[in-house]
Design a protein around this motif. Structure first.
Motif, PDB file in Angstrom:
ATOM      1  N   MET A 263       0.823  -1.200   0.000  1.00  0.00           N
ATOM      2  CA  MET A 263       0.000   0.000   0.000  1.00  0.00           C
ATOM      3  C   MET A 263       0.863   1.258   0.000  1.00  0.00           C
ATOM      4  SD  MET A 263      -3.204  -1.083   0.076  1.00  0.00           S
ATOM      5  CE  MET A 263      -2.564  -2.305  -1.096  1.00  0.00           C
ATOM      6  N   TYR A 264       0.429   2.263  -0.766  1.00  0.00           N
ATOM      7  CA  TYR A 264       1.009   3.602  -0.633  1.00  0.00           C
ATOM      8  C   TYR A 264       0.316   4.262   0.557  1.00  0.00           C
ATOM      9  CZ  TYR A 264       2.349   8.429  -1.645  1.00  0.00           C
ATOM     10  OH  TYR A 264       2.862   9.710  -1.553  1.00  0.00           O
ATOM     11  N   VAL A 265       1.090   4.855   1.475  1.00  0.00           N
ATOM     12  CA  VAL A 265       0.528   5.432   2.696  1.00  0.00           C
ATOM     13  C   VAL A 265       0.989   6.879   2.827  1.00  0.00           C
ATOM     14  CG1 VAL A 265       0.375   5.274   5.207  1.00  0.00           C
ATOM     15  CG2 VAL A 265       0.526   3.176   3.828  1.00  0.00           C
ATOM     16  N   GLN A 266       0.019   7.773   2.962  1.00  0.00           N
ATOM     17  CA  GLN A 266       0.350   9.155   3.286  1.00  0.00           C
ATOM     18  C   GLN A 266      -0.245   9.498   4.643  1.00  0.00           C
ATOM     19  OE1 GLN A 266      -0.867  13.347   1.428  1.00  0.00           O
ATOM     20  NE2 GLN A 266       0.914  12.488   0.368  1.00  0.00           N
ATOM     21  N   TRP A 267       0.580  10.124   5.490  1.00  0.00           N
ATOM     22  CA  TRP A 267       0.220  10.499   6.854  1.00  0.00           C
ATOM     23  C   TRP A 267      -0.049  11.991   6.897  1.00  0.00           C
ATOM     24  CZ3 TRP A 267      -0.962   8.192  11.341  1.00  0.00           C
ATOM     25  CH2 TRP A 267      -0.812   8.901  12.541  1.00  0.00           C
TER      26      TRP A 267
END
Length: 889
Positions: A263-267
């Protein structure tokens, strides 16, 4: 995040450390045309009775997710694979100085911000549709979606935005139509995970951090499973409630499991790494940096969305801090822009993100760029859509007309983000289809006069709106949607419409000098058999002009190679196709594809040409095979709906399927299922055509139907006694009638089949479920066309609230959310008196826990007497109640 006017289930994104939250209290009444939420469509655009739509997920629902019992799941999957983009080529950018590696994420609504009406396609031209994938690297869904099973009747659009008395899920999936369009353009599609004190009721991040025996996070595994099933790429994680310090390591491990699972994850920049408190840093530093790259765990997410109150020094510091961690700030640190709140009057200046060399130091993220439609007063007026298009063009390019000089202080995203492209290989085709229309044309013939909106079939957008070079009075460009379209007042062209799809590209005005119209950034290879066909319509009079292909070759990017298209200065009586032989350029690569409108010997007044299609062929027959397995899976004459299925071909050979009723266009999609509403035909032939990457069309697959052979006026009545009464008018054939009932939304489907004499007018089935699940009933005479009805079994069942769900410490009771799929309220009685529970948004106390609106803090109650009798009464949406004694007798 710092929230603006998104309402109900949407976050109230905070404005930053030391600033007050800005919440715009819009009402959603019918007179509030400028409100952000998309109100339910009415009339011909109203939702179909069984139209598939998305829903949200609470942590409880996520953990029990199974596509077999997730209603409509099969119709909400994105199937287009994520395409790779062409290698950067600064020589063919509009601004050669822009570094191509600067990324951009847009966090926005899709077709609109509808609660119960998130569909992959519909029949509404004025529903917002995104057109600027070339400046985007990731599109993240920003919605509020009720959890599954919430009755639509729970939504009253006339109430204040805080008066949404139903549950919104902490998980919001991206619209599958948008995922398909994003993937076709090489853009990631992200879901949104969101927690805040108000917007998600008692739902809490800690529910995601529960581990299994191996130490892994089942919730993370489910999120990966959900993304893989529905076809999107990752998650934007918006944690806007405080995190317990002891949970921070586990939260990072949870994020890492997502990332390690592909998964691509942006916080989001919201949590203090040490204290877990809400702490908007407005820059990338040691406080939020460990949520991207942790010193012990390594990379736990891919990037961070910085809160908005940055400045030059903070963004300079952000780049330096990222470099110190070994990160590329243009791909991992996103400077946030609050598009929806401030629109074209931004209090921040993206020039502050430019380094000493004039190039962006960090990536860019925008929230709410769909404001161009959602906050436009006439957003649902078909006649006002030209203004929406101008507003969107201004946001992305700086000018509503595509001029080189920005309007006002807003310079446009393209000032900072270089255009991207996926157009490569040896073939390419476009019909300048923007993905919606007021009508549909097939091969220049009007195929349907119904309006529509379907981003699934959107062509790769024109790379530049607009890049037209001319010494004098450049032509104006617009998308022509046909006679019923109302263009902007600056245009006076004759409205023709599309050649294939809903639109064509029209160039009009005074032709006083040669116009070089740059259309597509590409990396196309030419062979000894390459040719390019242009289909055009020139309603203006014969003149001395000429259309020419404008090729920029990678071997000489400073030169525009012009290939004449003979005879194109003549007036046409319709669409004509002219083909250019490109074999002389075999071995070359086309880095930019466009047209030159050559003026000829004199000025041409009132010039107009419509571009209907542009197709590059490589001499190889790439016509797709006729589709296989076309089946009418549900034909519902009582609700005017049609469901189809077929076998999906590979994306390399099929870019989309088109569905027709005889020769009338119904819609298109790259999928193996299709839904049509307002389907009123009683007989005819369904045709399915596969369209290849070069625009070629297969022979149609066909399936005939004739409701005259089927039982008519089929009705069903489900009883509380487990009966299902079915009645109909028999067809004249007298053939035996087979009735089949199938559960449609359960992993353990119910199926029952009976056959009765052809003269029968009905039958009664016994022993059917009484659990409130949905069913499909089909009735068929002999081998004729089956007719179908969708319904819901009577709901008489409810499982009591388990005593094990309550944690009791002395006289203090802490209640957990019921794990049932079907519940509405939980009343807690102490000696017969209901306890009071605070609701979100400070909306007052209720004498029960209400699903999605009771605060998490209120779920802990201290009883008045240490020996009082405590009873829990659980009630579902159907009014069924079950009682559990928690203390006393």
């Amino acid at each position: 995040m710092s929230r603006n006017r998104r309402t109900g289930g949407r976050s109230a994104l905070r404005a930053g450390a030391g600033t007050l939250a800005v919440v715009l209290t819009l009402t959603l009444g019918s007179g509030s045309a400028a409100a952000s939420d998309t109100l339910p469509w009415t009339g011909e655009s109203a939702i179909g009775a069984n139209q598939p739509y998305q829903h949200g997920y609470s942590p409880t629902e996520l953990l029990r997710w199974n596509p077999a019992d997730d209603t409509d799941a099969a119709y909400l999957r994105a199937k287009v694979p994520l395409q790779t983009r062409t290698a950067p080529n600064s020589a063919t950018q509009r601004d050669r100085a822009l570094p191509a590696e600067t990324q951009h994420l847009t966090l926005a609504g899709d077709y609109g911000n509808a609660f119960f009406e998130s569909h992959p396609y519909t029949n509404e031209f004025s529903q917002y549709l995104f057109n600027y994938w070339q400046y985007t690297d990731a599109y993240a869904a920003w919605h509020g979606m009720p959890t599954e099973g919430v009755p639509v009747s729970s939504y009253d659009p006339d109430l204040d935005w805080r008066e949404k008395w139903f549950e919104f899920g902490m998980l919001n999936l991206p619209n599958p139509g948008y995922t398909n369009a994003a993937h076709a353009n090489g853009v990631r599609s992200l879901a949104c995970v969101f927690f805040s004190p108000n917007d998600r009721g008692d739902q809490d991040y800690s529910e995601l951090l529960v581990r299994d025996a191996s130490g892994a996070f089942p919730a993370a595994a489910k999120l990966i499973e959900v993304a893989e099933y529905y076809g999107f790429d990752g998650y934007f994680v918006n944690q806007e409630s405080a995190v317990a310090p002891a949970d921070i390591p586990a939260y990072k491990q949870f994020l890492k499991q997502l990332r390690d699972g592909g998964m691509y994850v942006q916080w989001y920049d919201s949590i203090h790494n040490s204290t877990g408190s809400i702490s908007y840093q407005n820059e990338f530093n040691a406080v939020n940096g460990p949520f991207v790259r942790d010193s012990r765990l390594g990379d736990v997410s891919d990037s961070i969305f910085l809160n908005y109150w940055w400045n030059k020094s903070r963004l300079t510091n952000s780049k330096a801090y990222a470099a110190g961690l070994g990160l590329d700030s243009r791909a991992s640190v996103f400077a946030g822009v609050e598009a929806g709140m401030y629109q074209f009057n931004q209090p921040y200046n993206l020039d502050d993100n430019l380094g000493p060399d004039g190039a962006p130091m960090n990536a860019i993220a925008t929230l709410g760029a769909d404001f161009v439609s959602s906050d436009y007063a006439a957003k649902t007026d078909d006649d006002a859509q030209a203004q929406v298009f101008d507003r969107e063009r201004r946001w992305w390019t700086g000018s509503s007309q595509g001029a080189t000089t920005p309007e006002g202080g807003w310079k446009g995203i393209s000032k900072y983000i270089a255009e991207r492209s996926v157009i490569k290989g040896s073939t390419f085709a476009t019909s300048f289809n923007t993905g919606h229309g007021l009508s549909t044309w097939s091969g220049g013939r009007l195929s349907s006069d119904a309006e529509w909106g379907n981003i699934n079939v959107q062509d790769i957008p024109v790379s530049w709106q607009w890049w037209i070079d001319a010494d004098r009075s450049p032509l104006a460009a617009d998308f022509d949607y046909g006679p019923r379209y109302t263009p902007a007042s600056r245009f006076s062209y004759r409205k023709i419409g599309g050649y294939d799809g809903g639109s064509s590209l029209v160039l009009s005005g005074t032709l006083a000098s040669d116009n070089t119209v740059r259309l597509y950034k590409t990396d196309l290879s030419l062979t000894s058999r390459s040719s390019l066909g242009l289909t055009y319509n020139k309603p203006s009079a014969d003149d001395g002009s000429e259309l020419r292909l404008a090729l920029v070759l990678a071997s000489d990017p400073d030169k525009v190679v012009q290939v004449p298209l003979a005879g194109t200065g003549r007036h046409t009586d319709g669409w004509e196709t002219v083909t250019a032989d490109l074999s002389a350029y075999a071995g070359e690569r086309v880095a930019s594809l466009g047209l030159v409108v050559a003026a000829g010997p004199g000025t041409v007044e009132n010039y107009q040409v419509n571009l209907g299609s542009l197709a590059l062929h490589d001499g190889v027959d790439r016509t797709p095979a006729a589709p296989k397995g076309l089946t009418i899976t549900q034909l519902l004459p009582g609700t005017d709906e049609l469901f189809l299925g077929w076998k999906l071909g590979g994306y390399d050979s099929v870019r989309r399927y088109e569905v027709y009723l005889d020769d009338t266009y119904l819609g298109g999609v790259y999928d193996d299922v299709f839904y049509a509403k307002r389907f009123t035909a009683t007989s005819g032939t369904i045709k399915l055509v596969a369209v290849g990457p070069d625009g070629s069309r297969s022979a149609p697959a066909t399936v005939p139907f004739d409701l005259g052979t089927a039982p008519d006026e089929v009705t069903t009545v489900a009883g509380r006694d487990g009966t299902l009464k079915v009645s109909w008018t028999p067809p004249p054939s007298g053939l035996p009638i087979t009735v089949k009932v199938t559960g449609v939304d359960t992993s353990v489907p119910y199926t029952r089949t009976v056959t009765v004499p052809g003269t029968s007018t009905g039958t009664t089935l016994t022993g059917v479920p009484v659990d409130g699940t949905k069913y499909l009933l089909t009735a068929r005479a002999g081998t004729g066309t089956p007719t179908a009805v969708r319904g819901t079994f009577t709901d008489t069942e409810i499982t009591p609230y388990p005593a094990s769900a309550v944690r009791i410490s002395g006289n203090t009771f802490t209640f957990s959310r019921p794990t049932l799929a079907d519940w509405h309220t939980l009343t807690i009685l102490e000696d017969g008196v209901p306890k009071q529970f605070a609701t979100t948004y400070g909306s007052g106390n209720k004498p029960y826990i209400i699903r999605g609106r009771t605060t998490r803090a209120a779920m802990t109650v201290t009883m008045s007497r240490p020996t009082g009798r405590v009873v829990a009464v659980l009630e579902d949406y159907a009014g069924n109640k079950a009682e559990t004694v928690l203390r006393g007798s």
